[in-house]
Design a protein around this motif. Structure first.
Motif, mmCIF file in Angstrom:
data_model
loop_
_atom_site.group_PDB
_atom_site.id
_atom_site.type_symbol
_atom_site.label_atom_id
_atom_site.label_comp_id
_atom_site.label_asym_id
_atom_site.label_seq_id
_atom_site.Cartn_x
_atom_site.Cartn_y
_atom_site.Cartn_z
ATOM 1 N N GLY A 1 22.438 -2.877 -24.806
ATOM 2 C CA GLY A 1 21.969 -1.756 -24.682
ATOM 3 C C GLY A 1 22.705 -1.066 -24.532
ATOM 4 O O GLY A 1 22.120 -0.040 -23.233
ATOM 5 N N LEU A 2 23.680 -1.002 -24.326
ATOM 6 C CA LEU A 2 24.181 0.342 -24.117
ATOM 7 C C LEU A 2 24.795 1.632 -25.260
ATOM 8 O O LEU A 2 25.785 2.483 -24.938
ATOM 9 N N ALA A 3 24.367 1.549 -26.086
ATOM 10 C CA ALA A 3 24.877 2.157 -27.158
ATOM 11 C C ALA A 3 23.792 3.249 -27.786
ATOM 12 O O ALA A 3 22.477 2.752 -27.470
ATOM 13 N N ARG A 4 23.941 4.740 -27.538
ATOM 14 C CA ARG A 4 22.869 5.666 -28.272
ATOM 15 C C ARG A 4 23.626 5.163 -29.879
ATOM 16 O O ARG A 4 24.991 6.776 -29.724
ATOM 17 N N GLN A 5 22.867 5.927 -30.892
ATOM 18 C CA GLN A 5 23.641 6.395 -32.225
ATOM 19 C C GLN A 5 22.717 7.383 -32.394
ATOM 20 O O GLN A 5 21.620 8.219 -32.144
ATOM 21 N N VAL A 6 23.819 8.428 -32.620
ATOM 22 C CA VAL A 6 23.515 9.766 -33.281
ATOM 23 C C VAL A 6 23.631 10.157 -34.435
ATOM 24 O O VAL A 6 24.421 9.598 -35.419
ATOM 25 N N VAL A 7 23.062 10.889 -34.990
ATOM 26 C CA VAL A 7 23.041 11.885 -36.127
ATOM 27 C C VAL A 7 24.583 13.012 -36.121
ATOM 28 O O VAL A 7 24.286 13.576 -35.375
ATOM 29 N N VAL A 8 25.755 13.340 -36.691
ATOM 30 C CA VAL A 8 26.580 13.811 -37.220
ATOM 31 C C VAL A 8 26.866 15.325 -37.528
ATOM 32 O O VAL A 8 26.825 14.900 -39.248
ATOM 33 N N ASP A 9 25.309 16.008 -36.165
ATOM 34 C CA ASP A 9 24.918 17.551 -37.077
ATOM 35 C C ASP A 9 25.191 18.351 -36.201
ATOM 36 O O ASP A 9 25.025 19.208 -36.762
ATOM 37 N N GLY A 10 26.109 18.542 -35.246
ATOM 38 C CA GLY A 10 26.751 19.672 -34.470
ATOM 39 C C GLY A 10 25.759 19.663 -33.371
ATOM 40 O O GLY A 10 25.519 20.733 -32.608
ATOM 41 N N VAL B 1 33.387 -3.259 -20.888
ATOM 42 C CA VAL B 1 34.432 -2.626 -20.016
ATOM 43 C C VAL B 1 33.647 -1.490 -18.901
ATOM 44 O O VAL B 1 33.810 -1.482 -17.233
ATOM 45 N N PHE B 2 32.615 -0.313 -19.352
ATOM 46 C CA PHE B 2 32.366 0.601 -18.408
ATOM 47 C C PHE B 2 30.436 0.184 -18.390
ATOM 48 O O PHE B 2 29.949 0.711 -19.455
ATOM 49 N N PRO B 3 30.921 -0.730 -17.350
ATOM 50 C CA PRO B 3 29.221 -1.376 -17.507
ATOM 51 C C PRO B 3 27.760 -0.397 -17.159
ATOM 52 O O PRO B 3 26.187 -0.821 -17.625
ATOM 53 N N ASN B 4 28.326 0.976 -16.523
ATOM 54 C CA ASN B 4 27.501 1.788 -16.577
ATOM 55 C C ASN B 4 27.461 3.037 -17.170
ATOM 56 O O ASN B 4 26.983 3.724 -16.613
ATOM 57 N N ALA B 5 27.937 3.485 -18.562
ATOM 58 C CA ALA B 5 27.780 3.911 -19.448
ATOM 59 C C ALA B 5 27.515 4.151 -20.734
ATOM 60 O O ALA B 5 27.241 2.747 -21.234
ATOM 61 N N LEU B 6 26.602 5.360 -21.262
ATOM 62 C CA LEU B 6 25.601 4.934 -22.206
ATOM 63 C C LEU B 6 27.403 5.503 -23.002
ATOM 64 O O LEU B 6 28.007 6.463 -23.072
ATOM 65 N N HIS B 7 27.030 4.857 -24.686
ATOM 66 C CA HIS B 7 28.855 4.560 -25.406
ATOM 67 C C HIS B 7 27.360 5.556 -26.483
ATOM 68 O O HIS B 7 26.634 4.580 -26.780
ATOM 69 N N VAL B 8 28.403 6.796 -27.173
ATOM 70 C CA VAL B 8 27.445 7.558 -27.749
ATOM 71 C C VAL B 8 28.482 7.878 -29.442
ATOM 72 O O VAL B 8 29.602 7.951 -28.645
ATOM 73 N N PHE B 9 27.927 7.065 -30.478
ATOM 74 C CA PHE B 9 28.405 7.468 -31.368
ATOM 75 C C PHE B 9 27.741 6.925 -32.679
ATOM 76 O O PHE B 9 26.700 6.876 -32.888
ATOM 77 N N SER B 10 27.954 7.344 -33.986
ATOM 78 C CA SER B 10 27.043 7.960 -34.966
ATOM 79 C C SER B 10 27.051 6.123 -35.510
ATOM 80 O O SER B 10 27.318 5.292 -36.038
ATOM 81 N N GLY B 11 25.557 6.513 -35.721
ATOM 82 C CA GLY B 11 24.531 5.571 -36.376
ATOM 83 C C GLY B 11 25.161 5.027 -38.077
ATOM 84 O O GLY B 11 24.579 4.104 -38.195
ATOM 85 N N ARG B 12 25.953 6.352 -38.780
ATOM 86 C CA ARG B 12 26.215 5.991 -39.653
ATOM 87 C C ARG B 12 27.234 4.402 -40.008
ATOM 88 O O ARG B 12 28.199 3.852 -40.981
#
Length: 310
Positions: free
Chosen positions: A198-207, A140-151
């Motif tokens: 290709g719109l996703a970025r996985q992060v480590v939830v560590d602050g 739905v948001f083609p220009n957005a980077l979607h950021v969420f936990s890799g776990r």
């Protein structure tokens, strides 16, 4: 009762984008391990915006938070979405809601959103990541980077694969016993399509900071790697609680888990931490399921906490 008031935190404006209201949630359903007399006693503290005075039913909300800064247009969680197959949760099943019209009414088109931050990957937090185009789910948001936990992503993918690899992810998380898994289908229709695009970025939830002023703070339990999201601008703080709690009566009773908490022991710890953090920092708290304005502040008196809507 819904309120779409825009709040200011530093240089940012923060607006609730409403999806659906849940105005008849029985306390015994939301808190199945708690005796009805205790629920009745606690809900008596709240007005008609949070508890139906006629029936005693609890009022909840499902919505997203739009954060507009001079540099960015950000959505915190994306609610449930339309047309999603959720037979295990009737209130979320095959919705047809004007969520995007409400976003446009706030002055933002889907193409304007450049960042989507997700506290966790449950059905009512990722649904508007995608919409149905023919027989395909497309972003739905083609220009957005979607950021969420890799776990979180790995866990949903493992459950989808059905190969038993989810057990190792639970063991590594060390959250105690699992009460239940998340709803099925969410990975396939609301998460995997943005990864494949290709719109996703996985992060480590560590602050650590994930974008200007935004940090993912560990608060697991409701889900395997749930995060509260903090935002700081010009010394002012916002804290997006996600699902560390579902109704304001849990502020007085942080020992009450909702029926939706996957890892109950860890959820209790994270709930108390979230309130302590909000009280200590003075953050303006933006909830995902409280009704009324859905925003407020936490105060502390000894070991007890109080909530005040703003």
């Amino acid at each position: 009762m819904q309120d779409s008031t825009t709040h200011r935190v530093g240089d940012a404006t923060i607006t609730k984008i409403f999806e659906i209201g849940l105005d008849a949630v029985e306390g015994e359903f939301l808190f199945p391990s708690i005796d009805p007399a205790s629920i009745a006693r606690e809900r008596g503290r709240f007005g008609p915006g949070s508890v139906d005075p006629r029936t005693g039913a609890l009022r909840l909300s499902i919505h997203s938070w739009l954060v507009q800064t001079p540099e960015r247009v950000v959505l915190i969680d994306t609610a449930t979405g339309n047309d999603k197959e959720r037979p295990g949760a009737a209130v979320l099943h095959r919705l047809n809601e004007p969520f995007l019209d409400r976003l446009r009414a706030a002055g933002v088109a889907p193409d304007d959103v450049d960042l989507v931050l997700m506290t966790h990957l449950h059905a009512d937090h990722v649904g508007w990541n995608t919409s149905l185009a023919g027989d395909r789910w497309v972003p739905v948001f083609p220009n957005a980077l979607h950021v969420f936990s890799g776990r979180e992503l790995a866990y949903l993918a493992a459950l989808s694969a059905g190969d038993g690899s989810d057990a190792a992810i639970r063991d590594a998380a060390r959250l105690g016993p699992m009460l239940h898994p998340p709803l099925p289908g969410v990975y396939e229709d609301s998460v995997r399509p943005v990864v494949q695009a290709g719109l996703a970025r996985q992060v480590v939830v560590d602050g650590s900071e994930v974008a200007d002023g935004f940090r993912f703070l560990p608060s697991p339990g409701h889900s395997i790697d749930h995060a509260c999201i903090s935002f700081t601008s010009r010394g002012e703080r916002a804290l997006f609680w996600g699902d560390v709690m579902h109704h304001p009566l849990q502020v007085a009773r942080p020992d009450w888990n909702s029926v939706y908490c996957e890892f109950p022991q860890a959820a209790l710890t994270s709930r108390r931490w979230a309130m302590e953090h909000a009280a200590e920092t003075g953050a303006l708290v933006f909830t995902t399921h409280f009704a009324e304005s859905s925003a407020g502040r936490i105060s502390r008196d000894g070991d007890r906490f109080a909530w005040q809507f703003v």
